[in-house]
Design a protein around this motif. Structure first.
Motif, PDB file in Angstrom:
ATOM      1  N   LEU A  94       0.880  -1.150   0.035  1.00 43.79           N
ATOM      2  CA  LEU A  94      -0.082   0.130   0.007  1.00 43.79           C
ATOM      3  C   LEU A  94       0.882   1.290   0.026  1.00 43.79           C
ATOM      4  O   LEU A  94       0.677   2.241  -0.715  1.00 43.79           O
ATOM      5  N   LEU A  95       2.007   1.237   0.617  1.00 45.03           N
ATOM      6  CA  LEU A  95       2.933   2.477   0.882  1.00 45.03           C
ATOM      7  C   LEU A  95       3.408   2.624  -0.540  1.00 45.03           C
ATOM      8  O   LEU A  95       3.658   3.766  -0.846  1.00 45.03           O
ATOM      9  N   SER A  96       3.896   1.521  -1.232  1.00 46.23           N
ATOM     10  CA  SER A  96       4.633   1.796  -2.488  1.00 46.23           C
ATOM     11  C   SER A  96       3.453   2.558  -3.473  1.00 46.23           C
ATOM     12  O   SER A  96       4.018   3.362  -4.118  1.00 46.23           O
ATOM     13  N   ARG A  97       2.435   1.964  -3.293  1.00 49.53           N
ATOM     14  CA  ARG A  97       1.439   2.458  -4.296  1.00 49.53           C
ATOM     15  C   ARG A  97       1.119   4.120  -4.108  1.00 49.53           C
ATOM     16  O   ARG A  97       1.073   4.997  -4.668  1.00 49.53           O
ATOM     17  N   LEU A  98       0.921   4.218  -2.836  1.00 52.96           N
ATOM     18  CA  LEU A  98       0.651   5.784  -2.169  1.00 52.96           C
ATOM     19  C   LEU A  98       1.790   6.706  -2.524  1.00 52.96           C
ATOM     20  O   LEU A  98       1.617   8.056  -3.059  1.00 52.96           O
ATOM     21  N   ARG A  99       3.001   6.131  -2.650  1.00 49.67           N
ATOM     22  CA  ARG A  99       4.187   7.134  -2.821  1.00 49.67           C
ATOM     23  C   ARG A  99       4.189   7.585  -4.298  1.00 49.67           C
ATOM     24  O   ARG A  99       4.664   8.478  -4.818  1.00 49.67           O
ATOM     25  N   ARG A 100       3.571   6.581  -5.188  1.00 48.02           N
ATOM     26  CA  ARG A 100       3.598   6.806  -6.451  1.00 48.02           C
ATOM     27  C   ARG A 100       2.600   7.613  -7.085  1.00 48.02           C
ATOM     28  O   ARG A 100       2.867   8.563  -8.055  1.00 48.02           O
ATOM     29  N   VAL A 101       1.470   7.762  -6.378  1.00 49.22           N
ATOM     30  CA  VAL A 101       0.311   8.645  -6.900  1.00 49.22           C
ATOM     31  C   VAL A 101       0.052   9.819  -5.913  1.00 49.22           C
ATOM     32  O   VAL A 101      -0.718  10.915  -6.497  1.00 49.22           O
ATOM     33  N   LEU A 102       1.000  10.114  -4.971  1.00 47.41           N
ATOM     34  CA  LEU A 102       0.705  11.221  -4.024  1.00 47.41           C
ATOM     35  C   LEU A 102       1.534  11.681  -3.200  1.00 47.41           C
ATOM     36  O   LEU A 102       2.386  10.672  -2.378  1.00 47.41           O
TER      37      LEU A 102
END
Length: 209
Positions: A94-102
């Motif tokens: 989850l943290l990996s995806r959050l860092r990519r989009v925001l």
């Protein structure tokens, strides 16, 4: 549609005596409820919008960030399959995806944006230990990204449910076809973000797959 919790262990998580997840990296329903997770004003609109954008199938997680007025800021979806899944692994995904989009909000004293998680899976709407691991992962990822931890929603053949709240519906479900995006939510508008140097940049509220 019947809602509730069933202490139903899963093979991948029941790795110690009593069916408890290894290292305890899951949240029980009572712990989740006691955490004071903010209620969604219109969960059906949130679920329908994410379903239209990401067309989730079983094993798909959709992480979405909502602004103060519950408007969608950004979202990302991914398929997570693991034979030894636990909250730590889910947190990292989850943290990996959050860092990519925001960009993160760690400089703020109080979080102003909220992350919610929609997880499409097999089975019925009752809580499982896999859900508990996702809850742990969502809460920890939010802390590390400066976000407020929001709702955890499951999507199954029977429909959708906001776990811990008892709210849900039959549509959309894991079997239903997504509606056209324009039929469920309005277009996004620009969002102003303050950078560390005091400048302002514009991030459009677009959904990332």
């Amino acid at each position: 549609m019947t809602f509730g919790f069933a202490h139903r262990p899963t093979t991948s998580l029941a790795s110690t005596t009593g069916g408890t997840s290894r290292h305890g990296r899951l949240l029980e329903p009572a712990e989740w409820t006691a955490a004071g997770i903010p209620l969604l004003r219109d969960p059906r609109e949130v679920v329908s919008g994410l379903h239209s954008r990401h067309s989730p199938v079983p094993s798909t997680a959709v992480i979405a960030v909502l602004g103060p007025e519950e408007q969608l800021v950004a979202s990302a979806s991914f398929v997570q399959r693991s034979s030894s899944a636990d909250g730590w692994e889910y947190r990292n995904a989850l943290l990996s995806r959050l860092r990519r989009v925001l960009p993160h909000d760690l400089r703020r004293r109080t979080p102003v944006r909220t992350a919610v998680l929609l997880y499409c899976r097999d089975g019925d709407e009752r809580w499982t230990e896999e859900d508990g691991a996702w809850m742990w992962g969502l809460r920890d990822a939010c802390t590390l990204h400066g976000l407020r931890c929001g709702a955890y929603i499951t999507l199954t053949r029977g429909g959708w449910q906001v776990l811990g709240e008892g709210r849900g519906g039959r549509q959309p479900s894991s079997d239903s076809r997504p509606q056209r995006l324009g039929d469920t939510v309005a277009e996004f508008s620009p969002l102003a973000l303050h950078t560390g140097g005091g400048g302002v940049e514009v991030l459009r509220r677009t959904a990332a797959r």
